[in-house]
Design an enzyme around this catalytic site. Sequence first.
Site, mmCIF file in Angstrom:
data_model
loop_
_atom_site.group_PDB
_atom_site.id
_atom_site.type_symbol
_atom_site.label_atom_id
_atom_site.label_comp_id
_atom_site.label_asym_id
_atom_site.label_seq_id
_atom_site.Cartn_x
_atom_site.Cartn_y
_atom_site.Cartn_z
ATOM 1 C CG ASP A 164 42.051 31.033 41.747
ATOM 2 O OD1 ASP A 164 41.543 29.921 41.997
ATOM 3 O OD2 ASP A 164 43.159 31.381 42.213
ATOM 4 C CD GLU A 167 37.424 24.185 41.473
ATOM 5 O OE1 GLU A 167 36.362 24.291 40.836
ATOM 6 O OE2 GLU A 167 37.822 23.129 41.956
ATOM 7 C CD GLU A 323 44.304 18.023 38.931
ATOM 8 O OE1 GLU A 323 44.945 17.685 39.950
ATOM 9 O OE2 GLU A 323 43.121 18.397 38.973
HETATM 10 C C1 BGC Z 1 41.052 22.579 39.353
HETATM 11 C C2 BGC Z 1 39.982 23.246 38.542
HETATM 12 C C3 BGC Z 1 39.229 22.221 37.704
HETATM 13 C C4 BGC Z 1 38.792 21.026 38.527
HETATM 14 C C5 BGC Z 1 38.236 19.908 37.678
HETATM 15 C C6 BGC Z 1 40.417 21.477 40.155
HETATM 16 O O1 BGC Z 1 41.373 20.902 40.955
HETATM 17 O O2 BGC Z 1 41.665 23.501 40.204
HETATM 18 O O3 BGC Z 1 40.533 24.196 37.683
HETATM 19 O O4 BGC Z 1 38.129 22.850 37.128
HETATM 20 O O5 BGC Z 1 39.863 20.533 39.259
HETATM 21 O O6 BGC Z 1 39.142 19.513 36.699
#
Ligand code: BGC
Length: 370
Positions: A164, A167, A323
């Site tokens: 998803d 990931e 993030e």
């Molecule tokens: C997230 C992803 C994202 C990636 C890079 C991962 O931890 O779950 O959605 O694409 O980080 O930002």
Amino acid sequence: MSDDTLHLQALARHSVAVIRAGQAPSGAYIASPTFSVYRYSWLRDGAFIADAMSRAGEIESAEAFFGWCAGILVDRRERVASLLARRAAGERIATTDFLHTRYELDGRDSASSWENFQLDGYGTWLWALGAHSRRHGRSVEPFAAAAALSVAYIAAFWDHPSYDWWEEHETHVHGSTLAAIHAGLVAADGWSALGSGLRSQARDATRDITALVRADGASRGYLAKWIGSDAVDASLIAAATPFGMFAPDDPLLVATVARIERELVHDGGVHRYARDTYFGGGEWLLLSALLGQHYAATGRVAAARAQLDWVAAQATPDGDLPEQSNGHLLAPEQEQAWIERWGTAACPLLWSHAMYLTLALELGLVEGPL
Ligand code: BGC
């Protein structure tokens, strides 16, 4: 103009600067320049980033990213053809045989192992390209060969389980993955450069995707993280905003957002899903901005502005957006183990900056170019 507004505008300008600095000469956007496992480009992150840059009037930047995506697909045209042939022959295909989701900035497959089989990005970049082409009156022709490969790929495999957005959970078919694929196929259906056979394949798939998601949602009254699950995931907001698979006032969508607000929103910060443990399961800035975008799209301007304020309040003194915030963790006991494994959570994350920028533009706080 108030100090608050000036601060929000400065953060929008800084967001464009962070994104520009994180774009490689190849057109790829790095996910995060400072977090080692994110020093790659993801189709999903990149498509949302390109969309934000396009909204901000950064036409060249967005098109450089679309060009990078196009290179990824065209360079792998034989692999796509072989996957399609194997699908048609009813062969079982190993997860590792599919196209990747995360690439080196120069477009090579990365040799390090990753949860690479994710289908959503192959729809999301088409959606972003379609929106960009309409917004700026730009032709999709230069990207048509790659778009055709992407359409054929997702139209054939949309119902295949894959990892998803986060990931995870590769044995399921996920609601927000389907919404991304749907949005990409709807965009592509409007492109004459693709040929009528492929366009009708795209149309058939969008019809089947909607039917599946509706039937699954109807069984419980809201959309779920994956087909057959009863949990929600904040990424499902995207099924309405921005992907438009459901109208924002569709009862299924209204019930989904209400459940997300009840279970996953804490004072403006939005968690990914209830059982999240990654870095302790914090509040994700990009999801908090996504909820704000949804409020803006449904006329709830004050609520949208509150989301923008919440995201802005998570910035470091330098204006970088992480993030996630660890102000409210769902699984605090797990945070330290992740820090020991990979270092502190990614910051700046370009996708967070992109979603902030999109919301600031939507609210009319800034206008591109910045
Ligand atoms: C997230 C992803 C994202 C990636 C890079 C991962 O931890 O779950 O959605 O694409 O980080 O930002």
